[in-house]
Design an enzyme around this catalytic site. Structure first.
Site, PDB file in Angstrom:
ATOM      1  N   GLY A  32     -11.954  38.015  27.300  1.00 26.21           N
ATOM      2  CA  GLY A  32     -11.804  37.287  26.211  1.00 26.21           C
ATOM      3  C   GLY A  32     -11.666  37.699  24.357  1.00 26.21           C
ATOM      4  O   GLY A  32     -11.035  38.819  24.614  1.00 26.21           O
ATOM      5  N   LEU A  34      -9.413  35.700  22.757  1.00 27.37           N
ATOM      6  CA  LEU A  34      -7.956  35.753  23.182  1.00 27.37           C
ATOM      7  C   LEU A  34      -7.396  35.475  21.626  1.00 27.37           C
ATOM      8  O   LEU A  34      -7.724  35.000  20.955  1.00 27.37           O
ATOM      9  CB  LEU A  34      -7.882  34.178  24.184  1.00 27.37           C
ATOM     10  CG  LEU A  34      -8.795  34.362  25.358  1.00 27.37           C
ATOM     11  CD1 LEU A  34      -9.003  33.442  25.484  1.00 27.37           C
ATOM     12  CD2 LEU A  34      -8.614  36.201  25.938  1.00 27.37           C
ATOM     13  N   HIS A  38      -2.553  38.019  25.279  1.00 24.47           N
ATOM     14  CA  HIS A  38      -4.179  37.246  26.139  1.00 24.47           C
ATOM     15  C   HIS A  38      -2.609  35.846  26.370  1.00 24.47           C
ATOM     16  O   HIS A  38      -2.792  35.775  27.923  1.00 24.47           O
ATOM     17  CB  HIS A  38      -4.863  36.378  26.179  1.00 24.47           C
ATOM     18  CG  HIS A  38      -6.027  37.968  25.740  1.00 24.47           C
ATOM     19  ND1 HIS A  38      -6.310  37.986  24.364  1.00 24.47           N
ATOM     20  CD2 HIS A  38      -6.422  39.020  26.665  1.00 24.47           C
ATOM     21  CE1 HIS A  38      -7.253  38.976  24.795  1.00 24.47           C
ATOM     22  NE2 HIS A  38      -7.161  39.932  26.318  1.00 24.47           N
ATOM     23  N   GLN A 155      -4.056  51.056  33.392  1.00 26.51           N
ATOM     24  CA  GLN A 155      -5.242  50.408  33.518  1.00 26.51           C
ATOM     25  C   GLN A 155      -3.174  49.564  34.820  1.00 26.51           C
ATOM     26  O   GLN A 155      -4.458  48.991  36.097  1.00 26.51           O
ATOM     27  CB  GLN A 155      -5.350  48.946  32.185  1.00 26.51           C
ATOM     28  CG  GLN A 155      -6.030  47.757  33.792  1.00 26.51           C
ATOM     29  CD  GLN A 155      -6.549  47.028  32.351  1.00 26.51           C
ATOM     30  OE1 GLN A 155      -7.916  47.391  32.174  1.00 26.51           O
ATOM     31  NE2 GLN A 155      -6.480  45.833  31.990  1.00 26.51           N
TER      32      GLN A 155
HETATM   33  P1  AMP Z   1      -8.447  42.617  27.891  1.00 26.14           P
HETATM   34  O1  AMP Z   1      -9.149  41.361  27.379  1.00 26.14           O
HETATM   35  O2  AMP Z   1      -8.076  42.970  26.602  1.00 26.14           O
HETATM   36  O3  AMP Z   1      -9.230  43.595  28.955  1.00 26.14           O
HETATM   37  O4  AMP Z   1      -7.166  42.279  28.150  1.00 26.14           O
HETATM   38  C1  AMP Z   1      -7.041  41.171  29.195  1.00 26.14           C
HETATM   39  C2  AMP Z   1      -5.760  40.898  29.671  1.00 26.14           C
HETATM   40  O5  AMP Z   1      -4.537  40.967  28.849  1.00 26.14           O
HETATM   41  C3  AMP Z   1      -4.406  42.317  30.675  1.00 26.14           C
HETATM   42  O6  AMP Z   1      -3.904  42.608  31.125  1.00 26.14           O
HETATM   43  C4  AMP Z   1      -4.589  43.548  28.947  1.00 26.14           C
HETATM   44  O7  AMP Z   1      -2.938  43.990  29.057  1.00 26.14           O
HETATM   45  C5  AMP Z   1      -3.801  42.608  28.112  1.00 26.14           C
HETATM   46  N1  AMP Z   1      -3.463  42.372  26.711  1.00 26.14           N
HETATM   47  C6  AMP Z   1      -3.920  42.485  26.456  1.00 26.14           C
HETATM   48  N2  AMP Z   1      -3.208  42.543  24.797  1.00 26.14           N
HETATM   49  C7  AMP Z   1      -2.021  42.779  25.126  1.00 26.14           C
HETATM   50  C8  AMP Z   1      -1.153  42.587  24.502  1.00 26.14           C
HETATM   51  N3  AMP Z   1      -0.874  42.581  23.170  1.00 26.14           N
HETATM   52  N4  AMP Z   1       0.142  41.434  24.542  1.00 26.14           N
HETATM   53  C9  AMP Z   1       0.603  41.443  26.374  1.00 26.14           C
HETATM   54  N5  AMP Z   1      -0.955  41.904  26.873  1.00 26.14           N
HETATM   55  C10 AMP Z   1      -1.746  42.199  26.692  1.00 26.14           C
END
Ligand code: AMP
Length: 290
Positions: A32, A34, A38, A155
């Site tokens: 979240g 977002l 995301h 990850q």
């Molecule tokens: P999180 O909510 O931080 O767990 O992220 C959820 C998903 O969004 C994960 O697969 C992250 O790698 C991806 N994500 C987070 N930040 C970015 C970004 N700046 N660019 C691309 N993907 C992202």
């Protein structure tokens, strides 16, 4: 508006109905708060899948004691608006008890070189929490495609390994890092930064670019590439590096010379925010800058 549910049974019903209608299923797991990063995962899922499920769950098992679980940013109304803009079909936002009911005692853990360096030694148990929750989400949703950002590079590699090893019948789709105009990787944790810290944080990507540049100039010695990046980052007093490592882009083993694609990855504290970032060097450059 997407259908919003807290229950596994309702997600399963939605997915089963979509399957009966012959639609492919896309899953975007998130915690979240977002942002555009995301959203780029969600847009790609929207392009490629008939039913798009976004999970919003601040997963307690991936936070190590003393980390920011309690104060992690939460904004469900804002998140739902963003999901609506992208045309997400189902938002799965469970309570912790739905994912981890009392008596729960099963973990999913990847071992070996993928968890020897980078974030793993600094966040013991973190990746076990990530793989455990993702395995559960894969079993709940049963997606054909699941979308993960390259921003969380370790990850991504660990999830790819877990999905392959456990024979999940799905494709893991990697999505390039979305950045702010000054290069800072978008992150839910960027809201922790004061305006001064926000400026300092731009040094992280500048440093990674310096490492990339050293490689582009012909440097192949890993220690020299790391040094070039470190020099730029350490010139910024507001940043405290936790690690800066050059590792094989697939196995995440430490490399001494770059002969295959490698990932230059870091974690750093800027104020109270722990930020991570990376660039892949020596491979097709899919990182998005802008
Ligand atoms: P999180 O909510 O931080 O767990 O992220 C959820 C998903 O969004 C994960 O697969 C992250 O790698 C991806 N994500 C987070 N930040 C970015 C970004 N700046 N660019 C691309 N993907 C992202």
């Amino acid at each position: 508006m997407p259908l919003v549910t807290k229950t596994i049974s309702e997600v399963r019903e939605q997915v089963a109905a979509a399957r009966r209608a012959g639609r492919t299923i896309g899953l975007v797991p998130t915690m979240g708060a977002l942002h555009e990063g995301h959203l780029s995962l969600m847009r790609r899922a929207r392009e490629e899948c008939g039913l798009v499920v976004v999970s919003i769950f601040v997963n307690p098992t991936q936070f190590v004691a003393g980390e920011d679980l309690e104060r992690y940013p939460r904004d469900l109304p804002g998140d739902l608006r963003r999901c609506d803009e992208v045309g997400v079909d189902v938002v799965f936002a469970p309570e912790a008890e739905e994912m981890y009911p009392p008596g729960d005692s099963t973990w999913v853990e990847v071992t070996g070189t993928l968890v020897e360096g980078m974030c793993a030694p600094h966040r013991p148990g973190h990746f076990r929490g990530v793989t455990t929750v993702c395995a559960r989400l894969f079993n709940i949703v049963g997606p054909d495609r699941a979308y993960f950002g390259e921003k969380d590079y370790q990850q991504l590699k660990i999830i790819e390994r877990m999905a392959a090893d456990l024979k999940f019948p799905l494709a893991i789709v990697p999505i390039p890092t979305v950045r702010e105009p000054d290069g800072l990787a978008m992150s839910s944790r960027n809201v922790y930064l004061s305006s001064e810290e926000r400026k300092a944080a731009a040094a992280l990507h500048r440093g990674l670019r310096a490492g990339e540049e050293a490689f582009a100039q012909g440097e192949r010695n890993a220690a020299e590439i790391v040094r070039a990046a470190r020099r730029v980052i350490e010139a910024e007093p507001g940043v405290r590096l936790q690690y800066l490592e050059l590792r094989d882009a697939e196995t995440l083993e430490a490399v001494e010379r770059v002969a295959r694609p490698a990932v230059l990855a870091l974690a750093a504290f800027v104020g109270r925010a722990r930020l991570i970032d990376n660039v892949v060097i020596g491979g097709a450059d899919r990182q998005c800058r802008g």
